[in-house]
Design an enzyme around this catalytic site. Structure first.
Site, PDB file in Angstrom:
ATOM      1  N   ARG A 122      52.614 -11.680  41.629  1.00  0.00           N
ATOM      2  CA  ARG A 122      52.010 -11.379  43.252  1.00  0.00           C
ATOM      3  C   ARG A 122      53.092 -12.219  44.994  1.00  0.00           C
ATOM      4  O   ARG A 122      53.265 -13.223  44.496  1.00  0.00           O
ATOM      5  CB  ARG A 122      50.787 -11.096  43.632  1.00  0.00           C
ATOM      6  CG  ARG A 122      49.815 -10.118  42.666  1.00  0.00           C
ATOM      7  CD  ARG A 122      49.019  -9.650  43.242  1.00  0.00           C
ATOM      8  NE  ARG A 122      48.218 -10.641  43.055  1.00  0.00           N
ATOM      9  CZ  ARG A 122      46.480 -10.819  43.911  1.00  0.00           C
ATOM     10  NH1 ARG A 122      46.368  -9.478  44.589  1.00  0.00           N
ATOM     11  NH2 ARG A 122      45.899 -11.740  43.302  1.00  0.00           N
ATOM     12  N   ASP A 130      45.692 -21.461  39.550  1.00  0.00           N
ATOM     13  CA  ASP A 130      44.577 -20.397  40.078  1.00  0.00           C
ATOM     14  C   ASP A 130      42.740 -20.699  40.131  1.00  0.00           C
ATOM     15  O   ASP A 130      42.305 -19.861  40.749  1.00  0.00           O
ATOM     16  CB  ASP A 130      45.168 -18.644  39.295  1.00  0.00           C
ATOM     17  CG  ASP A 130      44.901 -19.383  37.791  1.00  0.00           C
ATOM     18  OD1 ASP A 130      45.029 -18.932  36.652  1.00  0.00           O
ATOM     19  OD2 ASP A 130      44.464 -20.469  37.530  1.00  0.00           O
ATOM     20  N   SER A 188      49.614 -20.781  37.710  1.00  0.00           N
ATOM     21  CA  SER A 188      48.062 -21.431  36.936  1.00  0.00           C
ATOM     22  C   SER A 188      48.514 -21.992  35.645  1.00  0.00           C
ATOM     23  O   SER A 188      48.445 -21.046  34.823  1.00  0.00           O
ATOM     24  CB  SER A 188      47.780 -19.460  36.604  1.00  0.00           C
ATOM     25  OG  SER A 188      47.601 -19.631  37.798  1.00  0.00           O
TER      26      SER A 188
END
Ligand code: G6P
Ligand code: BGC
Ligand code: BGC
Length: 943
Positions: free
Chosen positions: A568, A683, A629
């Site tokens: 995203r 993350d 992440s």
């Protein structure tokens, strides 16, 4: 122990005298003083008496209209019973857990214990099933007479008696060191909750042992067998005699889908559509239902056909007011009804010259065998005379015919009533199968069928009358259902074997408290080593995030969120009024995640540019926070060296590189794009920061999604890699790799090993591969393949679709384990995969999913317990209150995962009060907040 001893006085008839009225005067029941000898009123001319006898027997005549009434009323009471509505008159409609008629494939030796079908006797059988190919082997059996005091005594005595009979019977068989499956043919109304779990509702017929009603009769038998030391027997199924009779039907002739028993008692079972049985959470297939029509007692239907003799019999029975319908049909009662009528007529001087005898006045003295014999056209007058003389009577010539008329009246009524009941069952089958023209095979069993000369033909004729649309074939059971019980036992043994194989397969997934506590300790040890920079599977990476947000952050920030299910790009606006987020999800095709690093980062920049254009941000160089992440050794807030890819990413030329530099190079390659990469965060850190903005107690970040990991605020003094010994530093634990050095004591199953072998990073991310969404579906798939190969699942049929990697998505676990999902929906999910499954299969698949996700949640909980205990001890606190910010599809969507994690943490870290706060906006917001803090700090140092 021999059969003869029992005859004279039958234990099934307890009390002595009652006075019902009828057109020919009072009906007297039992033995006792007074009525013996001859009555004064002997009618002069025999024809008068025969007329009066006819009149008396008229009461036993049941008209077709009355039979139709009974059929209709029993049918509606069956439907009420199926819907679980149990008004007094309803018949019980008990599911038997027998879901299919015999395949004929069953094989092996089975022991069958029959109790209750044939009155005061118990039968033990040795049945050898030879499958489709083998030729039929006749069962070997032995009958044991049950002493009356055992039929009416304490339950334990009855079951011990049964266990002794079993042991005695098996002495003649080679059972040494064999475990023999035993099928328990228990012919009484029971609530079954499984093929081997059955609670007695109430005794019927001649039984009334104490301490059994409401108990699991399989358990009672198992305990008795244990007391007897007959360890070679394993009770695997309990079956009603009607079911045994139905299952005994030779598939070649049937299959029979109705089992009808008229023995001492009477009852029927039939194959009902499972979806019509309210008490079963099932909508497919059929299930055998035991009707228990013996308790049918709708006054409107039965009232008109009940005679004073029936009432007298009922009041003199062991269970007055119960089994009214049975008492008009069952073999235990036919003889008694005849006796009552004969005694009545004798007293009225209409029979035996008005003389009675002690035997005639003795309850139970006339049995089914007597009625059958006296009615048997082949047995002739001599036999009737012999029977009556045996009862101490001196019958006259006319008496023989009249006695036969009495027998005929009683048994004819029984056959016709039984026919009405059977017609009701056939009506139910027509209805539930929406077939008006029903072709059906009915298996029949029981002494009344065997011994009574006309019962079967009477029943057949009447059924054809009452169920015109049915083409019925009656198939007498060869050996009273023993074989049928063995077939059910074979199915049960197979299911029990499957259960054992399933338990063996899933046992390593069931972690106990001790194992989980060991994981917590091992993680603490690895954390300490990692923080000190010693060799550890936990890298404990400093993130250069020293504080959680304090709410003073402001500004617009771009954020990237790479590494989860979706990539995203976000615009995060932090104002006094809070945080507004606009985001766009972009796909990262596998060719990019597996391609070159340049390709990957160029793709990322393409998405950023696309997002900027969509948001009209062209030309603006906003500070950017990059949620990346994957394990990175950070040298600063905006420097992160990728240690190794995880979660299926494998872009080349990235590992060992500073990914912020790789991003900046990609930005550089793209003309006219200006971006200010300020921070790179994991993350878990993004999630902690994002939740920290809402809850200042949030000092732990947890991800359970495609991958899994955790971070937390550690005391800087404990972080050897970073200078300074005051303040805090957020540590990215990278716990996905926990145990890669073999320190994780949790047993690794062969399924885990298969998943690891098939992954692109074998031997790596051990803890992650036990917990996270990328792997749980695969673990389940391997287990299902294993159970399929053992024949436990999908009938052992090869299932091509399960060979396909990743076909069993982890999201299926969340769906299949949802409590609100009925079994049928579970089946729908699996059928969409192309799996040929039965309901039992769907149940097993659900259990496999539960075992795999439960282990994952508990291990995750053990990890969180280690972290919060570390923080508590760091601060030397007795009690710690802390919030854990959580994100990740598995944690968020799985129906039980979060509660299992919380329960495990509560159990393993009782001195920590842990709140789990689900991150609403993902870690992109967190990355923006880290960027905001960095910008604020940069500003304050500049001024
Ligand atoms: C959210 C966060 C991501 C994180 C992901 C993990 O989407 O914003 O930063 O990586 O959760 O969960 P997932 O199930 O997507 O792997
Ligand atoms: C029992 C039934 C049984 C029938 C025939 C009845 O008394 O309640 O369970 O099937 O007798 O034996
Ligand atoms: C990565 C971590 C990440 C986690 C959750 C793991 O595979 O190594 O960095 O936090 O997945 O996305």
């Amino acid at each position: 122990m021999n059969k003869e001893q029992q005859q004279p006085c039958d234990a099934s008839w307890p009390s002595p005298i009652v006075e019902p009225m009828d057109s020919v005067g009072p009906v007297e029941l039992g033995s006792g003083a007074g009525a013996l000898g001859c009555s004064p009123e002997v009618l002069s001319h025999p024809s008068d008496s025969s007329k009066l006898v006819q009149e008396c027997l008229q009461q036993f005549m049941v008209t077709e209209a009355q039979l139709q009434q009974i059929r209709a009323s029993l049918l509606s009471s069956m439907e009420q019973g199926l819907m679980g509505q149990n008004p007094a008159s309803a018949v019980r409609m008990l599911p038997t857990y027998v879901g299919s008629t015999p395949h004929g494939t069953e094989q092996g030796d089975f022991v069958v214990l029959e109790l209750g079908a044939t009155g005061a006797s118990m039968r033990v059988l040795w049945v050898t099933l030879t499958g489709i190919e083998g030729c039929r082997v006749d069962p070997r059996s032995r009958e044991f007479v049950i002493p009356p005091e055992v039929m009416l005594g304490p339950g334990q005595q009855l079951f011990d008696f049964a266990a002794r009979c079993l042991a005695e019977f098996l002495e003649a068989f080679p059972v040494k060191n064999r475990c023999l499956p035993l099928g328990f043919n228990f012919s009484f109304p029971c609530h079954q909750t499984g093929l081997d779990r059955s609670t007695l509702i109430s005794w019927t017929k001649g039984f009334r042992c104490s301490g059994v009603e409401g108990r699991d009769v399989v358990q009672l038998l198992r305990e008795a067998i244990e007391r007897q030391g007959a360890s070679s027997l394993a009770v695997v199924a309990v079956v009603n005699d009607t079911v045994g009779t139905m299952m005994d039907c030779d598939p070649g002739l049937g299959p029979c889908e109705v089992g009808l028993v008229v023995d001492t008692g009477t009852n029927a079972c039939y194959m009902e559509e499972a979806r019509h049985v309210a008490s079963l959470d099932e909508d497919r297939g059929r299930v055998c239902v035991s009707v228990e029509w013996g308790s049918f007692s709708d006054d409107k239907a039965l009232g008109p056909v009940l005679t004073p003799f029936d009432k007298a019999l009922d009041q003199g029975s062991l269970n007055p007011g119960a089994q009214r319908f049975e008492k008009m049909i069952g073999g235990l009662y036919l003889g008694e009804l005849v006796r009552l009528v004969l005694a009545h007529l004798a007293r009225r001087g209409l029979l035996f010259g008005g003389c009675t005898s002690p035997a005639l006045l003795n309850q139970g003295s006339v049995g089914l065998e007597h009625v059958a014999e006296m009615e048997d056209p082949s047995s002739g007058e001599a036999r009737v005379l012999a029977v009556l003389q045996n009862l101490g009577l001196s019958p006259g010539a006319s008496d023989v015919k009249l006695v036969q008329l009495v027998c005929e009246a009683v048994s004819t009524r029984a056959a016709r009533l039984c026919a009405a009941a059977l017609a009701a069952v056939l009506g139910r089958l027509q209805h539930s199968r929406e077939q008006h023209a029903l072709q059906i095979a009915v298996a029949t069993g029981g002494q009344v069928f065997k011994r009574h000369p006309r019962f079967h033909s009477l029943l057949q004729k009447t059924v054809i009358l009452l169920a015109p649309g049915c083409d019925i074939s009656f198939i007498p059971s060869v050996d009273g259902g023993g074989r049928g019980v063995a077939v059910v036992t074979a199915v049960a043994a197979r299911l029990a074997d499957h259960r054992r194989l399933l338990e063996e397969t899933l046992a390593p997934f069931r972690l106990d408290r001790e194992q989980l506590a060991a994981v917590q300790v091992q993680m603490r040890e690895a954390m300490a080593k990692g923080l000190q920079g010693e060799a550890s599977s936990l890298r404990m990476l400093p993130t250069y995030v020293r504080a959680t947000p304090d709410g003073s952050e402001r500004g617009d920030f771009l954020a990237l969120d790479l590494g989860g299910t979706n990539f995203r790009v976000l615009l995060v606006r932090v104002t006094t009024g809070g945080v507004q987020i606009t985001s766009q999800v972009y796909a990262i095709p596998e060719r990019v995640t597996q391609g070159s690093g340049q390709q990957l980062f160029d793709h990322i920049v393409d998405c950023i540019v696309d997002f900027q254009q969509r948001q009209g941000l062209g030309g603006q160089s906003l500070p950017l926070g990059f949620t990346f992440s994957f394990p990175c050794r950070q040298l600063g807030l905006d420097q992160g060296i990728l240690l190794n890819w995880t979660k299926g990413f494998n872009a080349s030329d990235c590992e060992g590189q500073d990914v912020v530099a790789l991003l900046r190079e990609a930005i550089g390659r793209r003309q006219a794009v200006e971006l200010n990469v300020v921070a790179i965060v994991n993350d878990t850190v993004g999630t902690m920061m994002s939740c920290g903005y809402e809850d200042h107690h949030c000092e732990v970040g947890l991800i359970v999604g495609t991958g899994t990991n955790a971070c937390y605020m550690e005391e800087l003094q404990n972080v050897a890699a970073v200078a300074g010994d005051s303040g805090h530093m957020c540590i990215n634990m990278e716990w996905g790799a926990f145990g890669d050095d073999g320190t994780l004591s949790v047993p690794s199953t062969c399924f885990d090993a298969s998943v690891d072998r098939a992954s692109i990073n074998p031997g790596k991310q051990r803890f992650e591969k036990l917990i996270s969404g990328m792997y749980l579906g695969e673990i389940v798939r391997y287990i299902l393949l294993h159970l399929n190969s053992l024949g436990v699942l999908f009938r052992g049929q090869q299932t091509q679709c399960l060979q396909t990697r990743d076909i069993f998505k982890t999201k299926f676990l969340s769906e299949i384990e949802s409590d609100s999902l009925a079994l049928r929906q579970v089946r729908a999910i699996l059928e969409d995969l192309g799996l040929p499954l039965t309901s039992d299969d769907a149940l097993i698949v659900r259990e496999v999913c539960q075992a795999v996700s439960r282990r994952a949640a508990q291990l995750c909980g053990a990890g969180v317990a280690a972290v919060v205990e570390k923080i508590r001890e760091n601060r030397g606190l007795e009690e710690l209150m802390v919030t854990v910010g959580v994100d990740g599809t598995l944690y968020k969507l799985h129906p039980h995962f979060s509660s299992l994690v919380a329960a495990t943490v509560k159990d393993l870290a009782p001195r920590c009060t842990v709140t789990f706060l689900q991150s609403e906006d993902g870690s992109g917001k967190g990355a923006a907040l880290v960027t905001a803090v960095a910008c604020r700090l940069a500003q304050t140092t500049r001024v």
